[in-house]
Structure formats: C-alpha cells, structure tokens
Write a protein that holds these residues in place. Sequence first.
Motif, mmCIF file in Angstrom:
data_model
loop_
_atom_site.group_PDB
_atom_site.id
_atom_site.type_symbol
_atom_site.label_atom_id
_atom_site.label_comp_id
_atom_site.label_asym_id
_atom_site.label_seq_id
_atom_site.Cartn_x
_atom_site.Cartn_y
_atom_site.Cartn_z
ATOM 1 N N HIS A 45 62.586 52.097 48.555
ATOM 2 C CA HIS A 45 62.688 53.264 47.708
ATOM 3 C C HIS A 45 61.292 53.779 47.392
ATOM 4 C CE1 HIS A 45 61.451 51.029 44.082
ATOM 5 N NE2 HIS A 45 62.101 50.029 44.643
ATOM 6 N N THR A 46 61.223 54.943 46.819
ATOM 7 C CA THR A 46 59.946 55.525 46.437
ATOM 8 C C THR A 46 59.708 55.300 44.948
ATOM 9 O OG1 THR A 46 60.986 57.665 46.012
ATOM 10 C CG2 THR A 46 60.071 57.322 48.208
ATOM 11 N N ASP A 47 58.506 55.587 44.517
ATOM 12 C CA ASP A 47 58.135 55.455 43.103
ATOM 13 C C ASP A 47 58.370 54.046 42.578
ATOM 14 O OD1 ASP A 47 57.360 58.164 42.966
ATOM 15 O OD2 ASP A 47 59.420 58.766 42.563
ATOM 16 N N SER A 48 57.892 53.067 43.315
ATOM 17 C CA SER A 48 58.057 51.667 42.928
ATOM 18 C C SER A 48 57.149 51.333 41.755
ATOM 19 C CB SER A 48 57.711 50.763 44.121
ATOM 20 O OG SER A 48 57.592 49.433 43.714
ATOM 21 N N SER A 49 57.737 50.902 40.653
ATOM 22 C CA SER A 49 56.929 50.520 39.492
ATOM 23 C C SER A 49 56.110 49.270 39.794
ATOM 24 C CB SER A 49 57.811 50.308 38.261
ATOM 25 O OG SER A 49 58.742 49.281 38.493
ATOM 26 N N ALA A 50 56.613 48.417 40.670
ATOM 27 C CA ALA A 50 55.854 47.231 41.061
ATOM 28 C C ALA A 50 54.577 47.629 41.793
ATOM 29 C CB ALA A 50 56.714 46.327 41.946
ATOM 30 N N MET A 51 54.689 48.551 42.734
ATOM 31 C CA MET A 51 53.499 48.992 43.463
ATOM 32 C C MET A 51 52.582 49.810 42.568
ATOM 33 S SD MET A 51 53.536 47.408 46.196
ATOM 34 C CE MET A 51 52.085 48.113 46.926
ATOM 35 N N GLN A 52 53.115 50.527 41.614
ATOM 36 C CA GLN A 52 52.271 51.260 40.670
ATOM 37 C C GLN A 52 51.452 50.284 39.828
ATOM 38 O OE1 GLN A 52 51.832 54.708 40.629
ATOM 39 N NE2 GLN A 52 50.083 53.994 39.464
ATOM 40 N N THR A 53 52.059 49.163 39.446
ATOM 41 C CA THR A 53 51.337 48.130 38.715
ATOM 42 C C THR A 53 50.195 47.579 39.553
ATOM 43 O OG1 THR A 53 53.333 47.518 37.492
ATOM 44 C CG2 THR A 53 51.569 45.879 37.582
ATOM 45 N N ALA A 54 50.445 47.345 40.841
ATOM 46 C CA ALA A 54 49.399 46.850 41.737
ATOM 47 C C ALA A 54 48.291 47.881 41.907
ATOM 48 C CB ALA A 54 50.008 46.480 43.087
ATOM 49 N N LEU A 55 48.646 49.146 42.057
ATOM 50 C CA LEU A 55 47.632 50.200 42.194
ATOM 51 C C LEU A 55 46.796 50.345 40.929
ATOM 52 C CD1 LEU A 55 49.638 52.941 44.108
ATOM 53 C CD2 LEU A 55 47.675 51.656 44.951
ATOM 54 N N ASP A 56 47.437 50.270 39.789
ATOM 55 C CA ASP A 56 46.700 50.338 38.520
ATOM 56 C C ASP A 56 45.732 49.166 38.393
ATOM 57 O OD1 ASP A 56 48.044 52.650 37.843
ATOM 58 O OD2 ASP A 56 49.471 51.639 36.503
ATOM 59 N N ALA A 57 46.173 47.977 38.789
ATOM 60 C CA ALA A 57 45.300 46.804 38.737
ATOM 61 C C ALA A 57 44.096 46.991 39.649
ATOM 62 C CB ALA A 57 46.085 45.551 39.132
ATOM 63 N N TRP A 58 44.333 47.525 40.842
ATOM 64 C CA TRP A 58 43.252 47.760 41.801
ATOM 65 C C TRP A 58 42.282 48.829 41.290
ATOM 66 C CZ3 TRP A 58 41.111 45.854 46.081
ATOM 67 C CH2 TRP A 58 40.290 46.683 46.833
ATOM 68 N N ASN A 59 42.815 49.948 40.850
ATOM 69 C CA ASN A 59 41.967 51.062 40.424
ATOM 70 C C ASN A 59 41.172 50.766 39.155
ATOM 71 O OD1 ASN A 59 42.713 52.756 42.547
ATOM 72 N ND2 ASN A 59 44.495 53.508 41.440
ATOM 73 N N ASN A 60 41.726 49.959 38.273
ATOM 74 C CA ASN A 60 41.082 49.680 36.989
ATOM 75 C C ASN A 60 40.468 48.289 36.909
ATOM 76 O OD1 ASN A 60 41.938 52.225 35.969
ATOM 77 N ND2 ASN A 60 43.978 51.350 35.646
ATOM 78 N N ALA A 61 40.564 47.519 38.013
ATOM 79 C CA ALA A 61 40.060 46.138 38.041
ATOM 80 C C ALA A 61 40.565 45.349 36.830
ATOM 81 C CB ALA A 61 38.539 46.108 38.099
ATOM 82 N N ASN A 62 41.849 45.542 36.539
ATOM 83 C CA ASN A 62 42.472 44.888 35.394
ATOM 84 C C ASN A 62 43.796 44.284 35.852
ATOM 85 O OD1 ASN A 62 43.191 44.032 32.866
ATOM 86 N ND2 ASN A 62 43.790 46.049 32.134
ATOM 87 N N PHE A 63 43.757 43.007 36.216
ATOM 88 C CA PHE A 63 44.937 42.344 36.741
ATOM 89 C C PHE A 63 45.708 41.659 35.612
ATOM 90 C CE2 PHE A 63 42.613 43.238 40.436
ATOM 91 C CZ PHE A 63 43.472 43.169 41.510
ATOM 92 N N PRO A 64 47.041 41.707 35.669
ATOM 93 C CA PRO A 64 47.852 41.086 34.623
ATOM 94 C C PRO A 64 47.766 39.561 34.696
ATOM 95 C CG PRO A 64 49.248 41.896 36.371
ATOM 96 C CD PRO A 64 47.863 42.344 36.688
#
Length: 78
Positions: A45-64
């Motif tokens: 599917h599109t608009d995966s919240s899981a992949m958005q979490t990974a992209l946010d972690a990558w872009n902000n260097a802030n991993f959960p």
Amino acid sequence: VVFGQSWGSIIDISNWGHVIDTGVLATLEYAVGTLKTPLIVILGHTDSSAMQTALDAWNNANFPDGATRAVVEQAVSS
C-alpha cells in the motif's frame, strides 16, 4: 475466504514497512520448498506510516528506542 480459496490454502506473511527480514524469507522458503506453493502474490500500500517513521529517523538522525529501532534501522538500510 480470499480469492475463492478454502481455509488453510493461503499463507499470509505480514511485515513492517515492506521490509523483507529473515522471518519473511524463512516463511517463503517453507511455503515454496516444503508446501510446493506455486504462486507468490505481493500486496502493498502507499502512505506507509512505518516507512514514514523510518524516513523521519533518517532525515532527522533521531531513531526511536526499543524494538521499533531495530525495524527502523533495517528499513533505512534496505
């Protein structure tokens, strides 16, 4: 009943963020090698919240923290 199939004739493999890990690979190997599964269908599917979490972690260097960190790291590395 999915795709007109009877109970037990379909194996469902769910994963986090469309990332294939060893659990997914092992299940596919079992389905094909042992059960002689003739067809593999991949649904996503599109608009995966899981992949958005990974992209946010990558872009902000802030991993959960916790278990989510492991799957986010795997998604980023894939």
